[in-house]
Design an enzyme around this catalytic site. Sequence first.
Site, short mmCIF file in Angstrom:
data_model
loop_
_atom_site.label_atom_id
_atom_site.label_comp_id
_atom_site.label_asym_id
_atom_site.label_seq_id
_atom_site.Cartn_x
_atom_site.Cartn_y
_atom_site.Cartn_z
N GLU A 1 0.84 -1.20 0.00
CA GLU A 1 0.00 0.00 0.00
C GLU A 1 0.87 1.25 0.00
OE1 GLU A 1 -2.55 1.62 -0.46
OE2 GLU A 1 -4.36 0.79 0.42
N ASP A 2 0.30 2.34 -0.48
CA ASP A 2 1.02 3.61 -0.43
C ASP A 2 1.02 4.17 0.99
OD1 ASP A 2 -1.73 4.09 -0.55
OD2 ASP A 2 -1.58 5.77 -1.93
N ASP B 1 -3.63 5.24 6.71
CA ASP B 1 -4.05 6.46 7.39
C ASP B 1 -4.94 6.04 8.56
OD1 ASP B 1 -4.23 9.38 7.36
OD2 ASP B 1 -6.26 9.15 6.64
N PHE C 1 -1.45 16.17 5.19
CA PHE C 1 -1.76 15.69 3.86
C PHE C 1 -0.53 15.75 2.96
CE2 PHE C 1 -3.45 15.70 -0.44
CZ PHE C 1 -4.28 14.59 -0.36
N ASP D 1 -1.79 11.12 -4.44
CA ASP D 1 -2.37 12.21 -5.23
C ASP D 1 -3.16 13.20 -4.40
OD1 ASP D 1 -4.50 10.21 -4.77
OD2 ASP D 1 -5.69 11.54 -6.03
N ARG E 1 0.81 12.31 -8.57
CA ARG E 1 1.31 10.93 -8.42
C ARG E 1 2.67 10.75 -9.07
NH1 ARG E 1 -2.94 7.75 -6.48
NH2 ARG E 1 -5.02 8.21 -7.27
P1 IMP Z 1 -7.37 4.94 5.20
O1 IMP Z 1 -8.46 4.02 4.74
O2 IMP Z 1 -7.90 6.06 6.05
O3 IMP Z 1 -6.22 4.24 5.86
O4 IMP Z 1 -6.84 5.71 3.94
C1 IMP Z 1 -6.12 5.10 2.99
C2 IMP Z 1 -6.21 5.82 1.65
O5 IMP Z 1 -6.47 7.23 1.77
C3 IMP Z 1 -4.87 5.71 1.00
O6 IMP Z 1 -4.76 4.52 0.26
C4 IMP Z 1 -4.79 6.97 0.18
O7 IMP Z 1 -5.34 6.73 -1.09
C5 IMP Z 1 -5.62 7.97 0.92
N1 IMP Z 1 -4.80 8.89 1.74
C6 IMP Z 1 -4.66 8.91 3.09
N2 IMP Z 1 -3.85 9.89 3.49
C7 IMP Z 1 -3.42 10.51 2.37
C8 IMP Z 1 -2.52 11.63 2.13
O8 IMP Z 1 -1.93 12.25 3.02
N3 IMP Z 1 -2.33 11.96 0.82
C9 IMP Z 1 -2.94 11.31 -0.21
N4 IMP Z 1 -3.77 10.28 -0.03
C10 IMP Z 1 -4.02 9.88 1.25
MG MG Z 2 -4.32 3.89 -1.72
#
Ligand code: IMP
Ligand code: MG
Length: 178
Positions: free
Chosen positions: A102-103, A106, A155, A162, A168
């Site tokens: 995963e990137d 969060d 962020f 992105d 990206r």
């Molecule tokens: P989660 O489900 O809250 O863990 O969020 C995961 C997804 O939210 C990631 O795969 C990203 O696509 C997006 N995301 C969360 N934080 C960021 C950020 O700081 N920049 C860009 N995308 C983010």
């Molecule tokens: Mg993602």
Amino acid sequence: MSKVILKDKTFRINIPANEINKAVGEVAHRINIELKDKKPLFLAVLNGSFMFASDLLKKITIDCEISFVKVSSYHGTSTSGSIKQLIGLNEDIKGRTIVIIEDIVDTGLTMENVLQQLELLEPAEVKICTLLYKPEAFRKKFDLDYVAIVVPNDFIVGYGLDYDGLGRNLPDIYVLDK
Ligand code: IMP
Ligand code: MG
């Protein structure tokens, strides 16, 4: 470039490419040791992980496979917000060692969804490998096996991540300039 403008927002450089490369190398090194002889199947979650997955796999020296999946988000009617479905998995993962790439993790909601759907397919084990992790935002209980870089709850964009589809392609990671 120390600053970039994407749509209506300005971002400043936060993690340069050489630091990312070093962190990716450290994670790859651990995987090469810990998953030796397991012939892992890496599952890269698109779109955000494409650059990380590419750089990581170039540093993996053990036998392995890679495939690409996507999490399709749509808004459900429940108050919990969105339900996410894993699409594009064609491999039989039963009995295999899976490494999710995963990137960013969060809140952890996306990853939790992915984990739950993979578990139904009876893999031997599922490891999580994420480029970035925001501990201050994380609300779940599962363990993250491989984290390249821990970041504060700001962020960020670049290196696959992105802002509204943009950024990206940036080789470095940028943070929102407040
Ligand atoms: P989660 O489900 O809250 O863990 O969020 C995961 C997804 O939210 C990631 O795969 C990203 O696509 C997006 N995301 C969360 N934080 C960021 C950020 O700081 N920049 C860009 N995308 C983010
Ligand atoms: Mg993602």
